[in-house]
Design a protein around this motif. Structure first.
Motif, mmCIF file in Angstrom:
data_model
loop_
_atom_site.group_PDB
_atom_site.id
_atom_site.type_symbol
_atom_site.label_atom_id
_atom_site.label_comp_id
_atom_site.label_asym_id
_atom_site.label_seq_id
_atom_site.Cartn_x
_atom_site.Cartn_y
_atom_site.Cartn_z
ATOM 1 N N VAL A 38 68.194 40.710 34.056
ATOM 2 C CA VAL A 38 66.895 40.800 33.391
ATOM 3 C C VAL A 38 66.219 42.073 33.869
ATOM 4 O O VAL A 38 66.461 42.534 34.981
ATOM 5 N N PRO A 39 65.378 42.688 33.047
ATOM 6 C CA PRO A 39 64.723 43.941 33.450
ATOM 7 C C PRO A 39 63.640 43.698 34.490
ATOM 8 O O PRO A 39 63.043 42.619 34.547
ATOM 9 N N ARG A 40 63.385 44.700 35.291
ATOM 10 C CA ARG A 40 62.354 44.576 36.310
ATOM 11 C C ARG A 40 60.978 44.298 35.715
ATOM 12 O O ARG A 40 60.128 43.666 36.345
ATOM 13 N N ASP A 41 60.747 44.756 34.491
ATOM 14 C CA ASP A 41 59.418 44.560 33.917
ATOM 15 C C ASP A 41 59.097 43.094 33.679
ATOM 16 O O ASP A 41 57.927 42.719 33.594
ATOM 17 N N LEU A 42 60.120 42.230 33.595
ATOM 18 C CA LEU A 42 59.838 40.802 33.484
ATOM 19 C C LEU A 42 59.148 40.303 34.749
ATOM 20 O O LEU A 42 58.181 39.530 34.688
ATOM 21 N N PHE A 43 59.638 40.745 35.897
ATOM 22 C CA PHE A 43 59.064 40.286 37.156
ATOM 23 C C PHE A 43 57.640 40.806 37.349
ATOM 24 O O PHE A 43 56.759 40.075 37.820
ATOM 25 N N THR A 44 57.391 42.045 36.971
ATOM 26 C CA THR A 44 56.031 42.563 37.100
ATOM 27 C C THR A 44 55.091 41.867 36.127
ATOM 28 O O THR A 44 53.916 41.636 36.439
ATOM 29 N N ARG A 45 55.609 41.503 34.967
ATOM 30 C CA ARG A 45 54.788 40.759 33.994
ATOM 31 C C ARG A 45 54.461 39.372 34.532
ATOM 32 O O ARG A 45 53.311 38.920 34.475
ATOM 33 N N LEU A 46 55.457 38.697 35.085
ATOM 34 C CA LEU A 46 55.235 37.376 35.672
ATOM 35 C C LEU A 46 54.280 37.478 36.858
ATOM 36 O O LEU A 46 53.410 36.624 37.044
ATOM 37 N N GLY A 47 54.470 38.532 37.651
ATOM 38 C CA GLY A 47 53.590 38.726 38.788
ATOM 39 C C GLY A 47 52.160 38.982 38.368
ATOM 40 O O GLY A 47 51.218 38.463 38.971
ATOM 41 N N GLY A 48 51.984 39.760 37.316
ATOM 42 C CA GLY A 48 50.650 40.060 36.822
ATOM 43 C C GLY A 48 49.908 38.832 36.340
ATOM 44 O O GLY A 48 48.676 38.763 36.411
ATOM 45 N N THR A 54 52.438 31.906 43.257
ATOM 46 C CA THR A 54 51.603 30.707 43.379
ATOM 47 C C THR A 54 51.591 30.163 44.805
ATOM 48 O O THR A 54 50.556 29.708 45.293
ATOM 49 N N ALA A 55 52.728 30.204 45.506
ATOM 50 C CA ALA A 55 52.807 29.632 46.851
ATOM 51 C C ALA A 55 52.384 30.616 47.942
ATOM 52 O O ALA A 55 52.235 30.215 49.103
ATOM 53 N N ILE A 56 52.196 31.868 47.594
ATOM 54 C CA ILE A 56 51.822 32.882 48.582
ATOM 55 C C ILE A 56 50.315 32.787 48.847
ATOM 56 O O ILE A 56 49.519 32.700 47.904
ATOM 57 N N TYR A 60 47.378 37.468 50.863
ATOM 58 C CA TYR A 60 48.511 38.360 50.645
ATOM 59 C C TYR A 60 48.775 38.576 49.153
ATOM 60 O O TYR A 60 49.864 38.989 48.764
ATOM 61 N N GLY A 61 47.779 38.279 48.325
ATOM 62 C CA GLY A 61 47.904 38.553 46.900
ATOM 63 C C GLY A 61 48.436 37.406 46.067
ATOM 64 O O GLY A 61 48.709 37.592 44.871
ATOM 65 N N GLY A 62 48.586 36.228 46.652
ATOM 66 C CA GLY A 62 49.120 35.083 45.908
ATOM 67 C C GLY A 62 48.052 34.114 45.447
ATOM 68 O O GLY A 62 46.857 34.385 45.550
ATOM 69 N N GLY A 63 48.534 32.965 44.958
ATOM 70 C CA GLY A 63 47.616 31.973 44.427
ATOM 71 C C GLY A 63 47.184 30.917 45.421
ATOM 72 O O GLY A 63 46.264 30.141 45.154
ATOM 73 N N ALA A 117 53.370 40.342 43.345
ATOM 74 C CA ALA A 117 53.140 41.169 42.156
ATOM 75 C C ALA A 117 54.396 41.380 41.321
ATOM 76 O O ALA A 117 54.324 41.950 40.228
ATOM 77 N N GLY A 118 55.536 40.934 41.820
ATOM 78 C CA GLY A 118 56.788 41.157 41.101
ATOM 79 C C GLY A 118 57.313 42.560 41.269
ATOM 80 O O GLY A 118 58.229 42.984 40.551
ATOM 81 N N GLU A 119 56.761 43.299 42.221
ATOM 82 C CA GLU A 119 57.184 44.686 42.443
ATOM 83 C C GLU A 119 58.288 44.798 43.475
ATOM 84 O O GLU A 119 59.053 45.764 43.475
#
Length: 382
Positions: A38-48, A54-56, A60-63, A117-119
């Motif tokens: 899968v492309p990296r942009d999927l992870f950044t989209r999910l992260g955004g 959610t568990a972070i 530290y930038g999580g939910g 962030a999915g980065e």
């Protein structure tokens, strides 16, 4: 049957996931399977959208929602949409747990915001060509040299290794002839470190959109600051997370079996044989009735196991029971569904062919069915 596992917050989360999959994943998925990742942009989209972190903790930038049921929703909705999200399940259900549990404050601030962030994409490298499930037999070695470890060895079957920015490597830092489990440590190797090579992408029978590779380490200098947890304690760390890893596999198995049943019911209502809808045959009804009953039984077991895990009460043995039953059920269910598709079930244009191929590994990774039986047998005092 009615489920009482989820709250209104989980169902709101489900709606967000379902909309994202329909708009941004389903139409692109065939290309991802062809590309083998899968492309990296999927992870950044999910992260955004906050779907990865959610568990972070919030700092530290999580939910800040350490509730495994959100991971369950992600898997269920992906299965419902007849897609997989590459290495996301492994990152959320397996790898993230190690960062949350064993990273020190400096490491959390260095890595967790990027993961949320999915980065920063992650992988864990346990399996070696000659070890399989025998983690105590790991031979990849890390020797301390001042403020660094010199890492040498090879790993195989590494999910997400191709795209990973951070790879948790299980390596032997000391040897105790009387205790094979002692002396293993977790080192976080960063992409680009000299001597770290990502090898060939393995051509698997199923899970085509999930990259799986070989990794090699030749004199890689890993800073001591990248040691996760305490030196020599990795075997205990790995064992502590196995229950969630096996539970996650069971979640996927039940969700994918349910998707197979839904697809098959729709197909047999439309498909005709001898001038009659296949759904009208008694054999079709009996087969799908049996599949439905098995899925419901597995779902009940799984939901109970998830509830116990959320409460921190799921035992290793009960996680093994859940994985064994759900993955074996998936194999039977998908096979029976494919049979009702006839020759079309063998053609990759139809989702049953992919569901069938994807299902096979569930009885292997995370501990084979035979290993699950050994664990259960030990729990029975045998």
């Amino acid at each position: 049957m009615r489920r009482n596992l989820f709250t209104a917050d989980h169902e709101a989360f489900r709606e967000v996931v379902r909309e994202l999959l329909e708009k941004e994943v389903v139409t692109r998925f065939p290309d991802w399977e062809h590309d083998g990742q899968v492309p990296r942009d999927l992870f950044t989209r999910l992260g955004g959208l906050g779907l990865i972190g959610t568990a972070i903790p919030e700092e530290y930038g999580g939910g800040g929602q350490e509730d495994y049921r959100y991971n369950v929703v992600l898997q269920e909705e992906a299965a419902r949409a007849l897609v997989t999200l590459g290495t996301l399940r492994t990152q959320l259900d397996v790898i993230l747990s190690y960062f949350l549990a064993y990273a020190d404050e400096e490491q959390k601030r260095r890595w967790l915001p990027g993961i949320a962030a999915g980065e920063l994409l992650t992988a864990i490298a346990m399996t070696e060509p000659g070890t399989g499930s025998d983690l105590a037999g790991i031979t990849t070695r890390a020797v301390r040299d001042g403020n660094e470890y010199i890492l040498d060895g090879a790993k195989t079957f590494i999910t997400g290794g191709l795209l990973a920015d951070l790879v948790i490597v299980v390596a032997r830092t000391s040897t105790d002839p009387e205790n094979r489990r002692a002396g293993l440590s977790l080192l976080v190797v960063e992409d680009g470190m000299p001597g770290f090579t990502k090898g060939r992408r393995l051509d698997k029978m199923g899970l085509k959109a999930q990259d799986t590779v070989e990794l090699s380490f030749a004199g890689v200098r890993v800073p001591v600051a990248n040691l996760l947890g305490e030196e020599g304690q990795a075997f205990g760390y790995l064992g502590a997370n196995l229950a969630q890893e096996r539970l996650a596999i069971a979640v996927g198995s039940v969700a994918q079996a349910a998707a197979a049943l839904e697809q098959t019911i729709a197909y047999v209502k439309e498909r005709k044989a001898f001038g009659t809808p296949v759904a009208s045959f008694q054999n079709t009804r009996f087969e799908l009735a049996a599949v439905s009953a098995e899925i419901e039984a597995a779902q009940a077991l799984l939901d109970r196991a998830v509830s116990e895990h959320v409460r921190g009460e799921l035992s290793v043995a009960d996680a093994a029971r859940t994985k064994l039953f759900c993955t074996e059920m998936q194999a039977r269910a998908v096979d029976r569904c494919l049979q009702l598709f006839g020759g079309y079930g063998y053609i990759l244009e139809y989702p049953l062919a992919r569901l069938y191929a994807d299902a096979r590994v569930a009885r292997i990774y995370g501990g084979t069915s035979e290993v699950m039986k050994l664990i259960i047998g030990k729990d029975l005092g045998l």
